[in-house]
Design a protein around this motif. Sequence first.
Motif, short mmCIF file in Angstrom:
data_model
loop_
_atom_site.label_atom_id
_atom_site.label_comp_id
_atom_site.label_asym_id
_atom_site.label_seq_id
_atom_site.Cartn_x
_atom_site.Cartn_y
_atom_site.Cartn_z
N LEU A 145 -1.21 4.28 2.58
CA LEU A 145 0.05 4.95 2.23
C LEU A 145 0.78 5.51 3.45
CD1 LEU A 145 1.95 6.08 0.01
CD2 LEU A 145 0.44 8.08 -0.10
N ARG A 146 2.09 5.26 3.48
CA ARG A 146 2.99 5.96 4.40
C ARG A 146 4.18 6.55 3.63
NH1 ARG A 146 1.58 1.36 7.64
NH2 ARG A 146 0.43 1.97 9.52
N PHE A 147 4.85 5.69 2.85
CA PHE A 147 6.04 6.13 2.12
C PHE A 147 5.81 6.05 0.62
CE2 PHE A 147 7.87 4.43 6.12
CZ PHE A 147 8.61 5.53 6.53
N ASN A 199 -5.44 2.09 -1.96
CA ASN A 199 -4.15 1.92 -1.29
C ASN A 199 -3.55 3.26 -0.87
OD1 ASN A 199 -4.15 -0.85 -1.38
ND2 ASN A 199 -2.93 -1.00 -3.26
N ALA A 200 -3.68 4.27 -1.73
CA ALA A 200 -3.14 5.58 -1.36
C ALA A 200 -3.90 6.17 -0.17
CB ALA A 200 -3.21 6.52 -2.56
N ARG A 233 2.08 2.70 -8.62
CA ARG A 233 2.21 4.10 -9.03
C ARG A 233 0.97 4.53 -9.79
NH1 ARG A 233 6.81 6.50 -13.20
NH2 ARG A 233 6.12 8.67 -13.16
N TRP A 234 0.49 5.71 -9.49
CA TRP A 234 -0.70 6.23 -10.15
C TRP A 234 -0.42 6.63 -11.59
CZ3 TRP A 234 -5.66 6.14 -10.00
CH2 TRP A 234 -6.41 7.05 -10.77
N MET A 273 4.44 3.92 -4.53
CA MET A 273 4.12 3.58 -3.13
C MET A 273 4.88 2.35 -2.67
SD MET A 273 -0.02 4.25 -3.11
CE MET A 273 -0.38 3.36 -4.64
N GLU A 274 5.15 2.30 -1.37
CA GLU A 274 5.83 1.16 -0.75
C GLU A 274 5.09 0.85 0.55
OE1 GLU A 274 8.11 -1.38 1.41
OE2 GLU A 274 8.04 0.69 2.14
N PHE A 275 4.76 -0.42 0.78
CA PHE A 275 3.86 -0.75 1.88
C PHE A 275 4.49 -1.61 2.98
CE2 PHE A 275 1.03 -0.19 -1.85
CZ PHE A 275 0.36 0.94 -1.39
N ASN A 276 5.77 -1.96 2.86
CA ASN A 276 6.37 -2.84 3.87
C ASN A 276 6.84 -2.07 5.09
OD1 ASN A 276 6.03 -5.30 2.48
ND2 ASN A 276 7.79 -4.83 1.16
#
Length: 277
Positions: free
Chosen positions: A186-188, A181-182, A165-166, A195-198
Amino acid sequence: MTSISSNLFAIGDLQGCHQSLLELLKRVDATTPDAHFIFVGDLVNRGPQSLATLRLIRSLGDRAQALLGNHDLHLLAAAHGIRKLHKSDTLDEILNAPDREELLDWLRHRPLALLQQDHLFLHAGVLPQWSASQTLALAQEVENVLRGPHWVDFLREMYGNQPTRWNDALQGNDRLRCIVNALTRLRFCTEDGTMEFNAKESVGTALPGYLPWFDVPHRQTQDVTVVYGHWSTMGLVLRPNLIGLDTGCVWGGKLTAVRLADRQLVQVSCPQAQRPG
């Protein structure tokens, strides 16, 4: 509102699909011979001709701008032994090329975000609390490091999912990693920007409480049109203030360009270079 140049095209993820790019440029040139291009990242990897693709984009000179995507950063890291090549990677040709260092140097000088003609260009996504101007400023923080003398040191610290989280108070590598990463992964995320990356597939794969980054209410970049790639399972997205251009070229989908002035699409069908899984 700034008028949009009639010859500016945005092009989705290439991932080394050189022949598809040649065909796309040929079709664009047939109607707009003075066209200029913005590539939204992932220029290389997984496709069959990453070296030729990189050389072609660089040869376009002032006609083209290219953003950094996660696969482009992976190439830079792999070239310095920071990341191991995956079995699906197709980067050996670049790593063994006689002009390798020139290409890598050119690549690390590419931006992570651009704002032109009321369009914000980036590879993956933007956190909901970032305005367009803040996005550019944060991208430049990373760009300055990648273009500086200690860029390889930063690549060693770039990978990881934390912080998710920023926070404006973030400093050092945590701050830079969160920005990268953002903009490139980033997708979700949640409404507070966690952020969630899975989850990498369609909207139905999101964890409870997570949304596609562009569907978060009150996103601060709603006053510009965001142009992005990265999300091939989402496919082409055309909304009044959103353009998603990863249409799965490397997976046997299409390579897509859009003329920003009128949303005219130019697409070519692509042979499948990779299979999911």
